[in-house]
Design an enzyme around this catalytic site. Structure first.
Site, PDB file in Angstrom:
ATOM      1  N   LYS A 147       0.832  -1.113  -0.080  1.00 10.02           N
ATOM      2  CA  LYS A 147       0.122   0.014   0.036  1.00 10.02           C
ATOM      3  C   LYS A 147       0.931   1.272  -0.047  1.00 10.02           C
ATOM      4  O   LYS A 147       1.871   1.002   0.419  1.00 10.02           O
ATOM      5  CB  LYS A 147      -1.060  -0.039   1.343  1.00 10.02           C
TER       6      LYS A 147
HETATM    7  P1  NAD Z   1     -13.256   7.750  -3.046  1.00  8.72           P
HETATM    8  O1  NAD Z   1     -12.099   8.825  -2.546  1.00  8.72           O
HETATM    9  O2  NAD Z   1     -13.442   7.503  -4.467  1.00  8.72           O
HETATM   10  O3  NAD Z   1     -14.534   7.622  -2.030  1.00  8.72           O
HETATM   11  C1  NAD Z   1     -14.433   8.006  -0.621  1.00  8.72           C
HETATM   12  C2  NAD Z   1     -15.719   8.358  -0.423  1.00  8.72           C
HETATM   13  O4  NAD Z   1     -16.116   8.649   1.002  1.00  8.72           O
HETATM   14  C3  NAD Z   1     -16.011  10.192  -0.969  1.00  8.72           C
HETATM   15  O5  NAD Z   1     -17.442  10.053  -1.471  1.00  8.72           O
HETATM   16  C4  NAD Z   1     -16.015  10.955   0.308  1.00  8.72           C
HETATM   17  O6  NAD Z   1     -16.748  11.852   0.301  1.00  8.72           O
HETATM   18  C5  NAD Z   1     -16.362   9.700   1.397  1.00  8.72           C
HETATM   19  N1  NAD Z   1     -16.225  10.105   2.572  1.00  8.72           N
HETATM   20  C6  NAD Z   1     -15.218  10.342   3.351  1.00  8.72           C
HETATM   21  N2  NAD Z   1     -15.152  10.853   4.455  1.00  8.72           N
HETATM   22  C7  NAD Z   1     -16.364  10.465   4.883  1.00  8.72           C
HETATM   23  C8  NAD Z   1     -17.325  10.436   6.115  1.00  8.72           C
HETATM   24  N3  NAD Z   1     -16.631  10.891   7.300  1.00  8.72           N
HETATM   25  N4  NAD Z   1     -18.538   9.949   5.914  1.00  8.72           N
HETATM   26  C9  NAD Z   1     -19.058   9.657   4.840  1.00  8.72           C
HETATM   27  N5  NAD Z   1     -18.360   9.646   3.684  1.00  8.72           N
HETATM   28  C10 NAD Z   1     -17.266  10.085   3.504  1.00  8.72           C
HETATM   29  O7  NAD Z   1     -12.490   6.437  -2.390  1.00  8.72           O
HETATM   30  P2  NAD Z   1     -12.686   4.869  -2.820  1.00  8.72           P
HETATM   31  O8  NAD Z   1     -11.616   4.600  -4.156  1.00  8.72           O
HETATM   32  O9  NAD Z   1     -14.101   4.780  -3.084  1.00  8.72           O
HETATM   33  O10 NAD Z   1     -12.436   4.209  -1.737  1.00  8.72           O
HETATM   34  C11 NAD Z   1     -13.273   4.164  -0.387  1.00  8.72           C
HETATM   35  C12 NAD Z   1     -12.966   3.062   0.410  1.00  8.72           C
HETATM   36  O11 NAD Z   1     -12.769   1.707  -0.185  1.00  8.72           O
HETATM   37  C13 NAD Z   1     -11.560   3.009   1.080  1.00  8.72           C
HETATM   38  O12 NAD Z   1     -11.555   2.427   2.339  1.00  8.72           O
HETATM   39  C14 NAD Z   1     -10.749   2.452   0.061  1.00  8.72           C
HETATM   40  O13 NAD Z   1      -9.317   1.822   0.902  1.00  8.72           O
HETATM   41  C15 NAD Z   1     -11.524   1.227  -0.190  1.00  8.72           C
HETATM   42  N6  NAD Z   1     -11.205   0.358  -1.096  1.00  8.72           N
HETATM   43  C16 NAD Z   1     -11.169   0.959  -2.554  1.00  8.72           C
HETATM   44  C17 NAD Z   1     -10.849   0.275  -3.688  1.00  8.72           C
HETATM   45  C18 NAD Z   1     -10.673   0.936  -4.974  1.00  8.72           C
HETATM   46  O14 NAD Z   1     -10.708   0.122  -6.253  1.00  8.72           O
HETATM   47  N7  NAD Z   1     -11.139   2.259  -5.326  1.00  8.72           N
HETATM   48  C19 NAD Z   1     -10.724  -1.057  -3.729  1.00  8.72           C
HETATM   49  C20 NAD Z   1     -10.502  -1.601  -2.383  1.00  8.72           C
HETATM   50  C21 NAD Z   1     -10.929  -0.977  -1.311  1.00  8.72           C
END
Ligand code: NAD
Length: 464
Positions: A147
């Site tokens: 990571k």
């Molecule tokens: P992103 O930045 O696209 O989305 C995150 C979302 O969470 C945004 O809409 C943001 O406004 C919202 N957010 C932030 N703080 C918040 C709060 N306090 N309350 C409510 N909403 C809040 O990120 P992402 O890529 O969608 O990742 C989200 C999660 O999924 C993370 O934990 C990431 O590690 C995990 N993840 C992502 C992927 C991927 O392919 N993108 C894969 C596996 C896991």
């Protein structure tokens, strides 16, 4: 990645914008703590690292893995910390910290996303790197776990400022990367554009190398289906679990916490299946509507029209703290880690939780939810869709070949179903929740690969 438009550069030394350096964030946290308020970014009683290590220890105890072997996986193989000094539009140099942590590479090259967020610290990156090791093993794809992160407030910076940070970070960690060594991908606040900069920066030193990172734009050998993959993978998990639980999509309501990449795609694909979203949040607020919130329309409203979630028509604004209490069949945490904790788990009112986010649930909350009978499909299997399609992208890049989207989605389905069935079988065999069973499956596979390769030796084989 939300980005502001470029501001005209003020004269050197003249400060016109709020300071965005990490030291200032630390100061704000200390001040808030002194006033007895929750610190900005504070979400849970436990850090992500404590959460992942808790589940790891539990599984290792059950598998009766000796302490010396446990130690090998307790800490990462390699940790790289770099300084990222960048001159921002305020004409001052801001110093960020960047991390790339390679947890274990027994089963293949290191693989894992890079996040840009002010809360990033080395422990969080360690946690997420080890989670990747178990996740790639549960999915059965030939990768290790890694990571990366930079503690920069990406959402408050312009596109040009984010580009400087991305290029600087990549150029400082490139020595430990490579298509057969370590392959980054997007995570919170990073996207296909950031991957394009990574690829370009790496290419300056090594020549055109699309397989250096995944989650790239389609125009740069990205894969069809990658952007939606993590959300789609969560929905494949729901489709596997639903018949066992007597649920049908047309009678299923759901709530999404964090309408970003993962959350917005999961919501749209759940909706395509016939389910109805009744509440949703992002960092700017939360809304609910018992007659349903159209996920495709909300996605267009936010991502194409630049709307704010709380201005979405025909929905009632609610306190984000109350989102967990909205009655629904499926709750999808898809924001940050530690958001379901001891202080709010009791208020949750869902039958099933599908963890789109990494480490969204603390062990204390997990215990509460288990007691309440909530069926949890844990992060370590539920959100593997992203890394699975990253794997497909890498395979396509190595061959400079593109698969059709249907082929990508079908192959994703095959892997997600297999992971679900293998973990589910283990959970029934051992009488354990899916989370504990998934860790058993993942850890066993990694330990086996590490032993077989000779990275660690079994005592019966002689001195290691
Ligand atoms: P992103 O930045 O696209 O989305 C995150 C979302 O969470 C945004 O809409 C943001 O406004 C919202 N957010 C932030 N703080 C918040 C709060 N306090 N309350 C409510 N909403 C809040 O990120 P992402 O890529 O969608 O990742 C989200 C999660 O999924 C993370 O934990 C990431 O590690 C995990 N993840 C992502 C992927 C991927 O392919 N993108 C894969 C596996 C896991």
């Amino acid at each position: 990645m939300a980005a502001k438009t470029e501001a005209a550069e003020p004269p050197v030394g003249e400060q016109t914008e709020p300071d965005k350096s990490p030291e200032t964030v630390e100061k704000a946290k200390a001040e808030a703590e002194a006033e007895g308020k929750p610190k900005p970014g504070q979400r849970a009683e436990m850090s992500n690292l404590d959460i992942v290590r808790h589940y790891f220890d539990k599984a290792v105890d059950r598998l009766k893995i000796p302490d010396d072997v446990r130690t090998v996986f307790w800490t990462p193989y390699r940790e790289v910390t770099v300084q990222i000094p960048v001159r921002l539009a305020d004409n001052r140099i801001h110093v960020y910290s960047g991390y790339r942590i390679q947890h274990n590479g027994a089963r293949g090259p290191y693989k894992g996303g890079v996040r840009f967020h002010p809360d990033v610290d080395i422990d969080e990156v360690r946690a997420l790197a080890s989670l990747m090791t178990w996740k790639t093993a549960v999915a059965g794809i030939p990768y290790g776990g890694a990571k990366g992160g930079v503690n920069a407030p990406a959402g408050e910076l312009s596109l040009a400022e984010n580009e400087k940070i991305a290029r600087s970070f990549l150029s400082k960690i490139e020595k430990v990367l490579g298509p057969t060594r370590d392959i980054p991908a997007p995570d919170v606040n990073t996207n296909a554009q950031v991957m394009a900069w990574f690829m370009d920066e790496y290419g300056k030193l090594h020549g055109y190398t699309p397989a250096i990172c995944t989650g790239k734009p389609l125009s740069l050998e990205g894969s069809l289906g990658r952007e939606a993959a993590t959300g789609r993978g969560c929905v494949y998990m729901f489709r596997e679990a639903a018949p066992q639980l007597g649920m049908t999509p047309s009678n299923t309501t759901f709530v999404v916490q964090g309408f970003g990449n993962v959350g917005s795609w999961a919501a749209q694909i759940m909706e395509d299946l016939g389910c109805q979203m009744v509440a949703v949040s992002d960092a700017y607020g939360a809304i609910r509507s018992d007659s349903g919130i159209d996920a495709q329309k909300l996605s267009r409203f936010i991502y194409e029209e630049g709307g704010k979630i709380t201005d979405f028509p025909n929905a009632e604004e609610i306190d984000p703290e109350d989102l967990v209490a909205v009655e629904c069949d499926v709750f999808i945490p898809a924001a940050l880690g530690g958001m379901i904790h001891e202080g709010n788990a009791d208020r949750m009112s869902c039958r099933v939780m599908i963890e789109g986010a990494n480490s969204p649930t603390t062990p204390a909350a997990d215990e509460i939810l288990n007691q309440k009978g909530v069926f949890t499909i844990p992060d370590v299997m539920a959100n593997a869709g992203g890394v699975v399609v990253s794997y497909f992208e890498w395979v396509q890049n190595l061959q400079h070949f593109r698969w059709e989207e249907r082929e990508v989605n079908d192959k994703l389905g095959t892997i997600m179903r297999r992971a679900y069935r293998e973990v589910s079988a283990r959970s029934k065999e051992e009488g354990l929740p899916l989370r504990e069973a998934a860790y058993l499956v993942g850890i066993e596979r990694v330990v086996d690969a590490a032993k077989t390769r000779g990275y660690i030796h079994d005592p019966v084989d002689g001195p290691g």
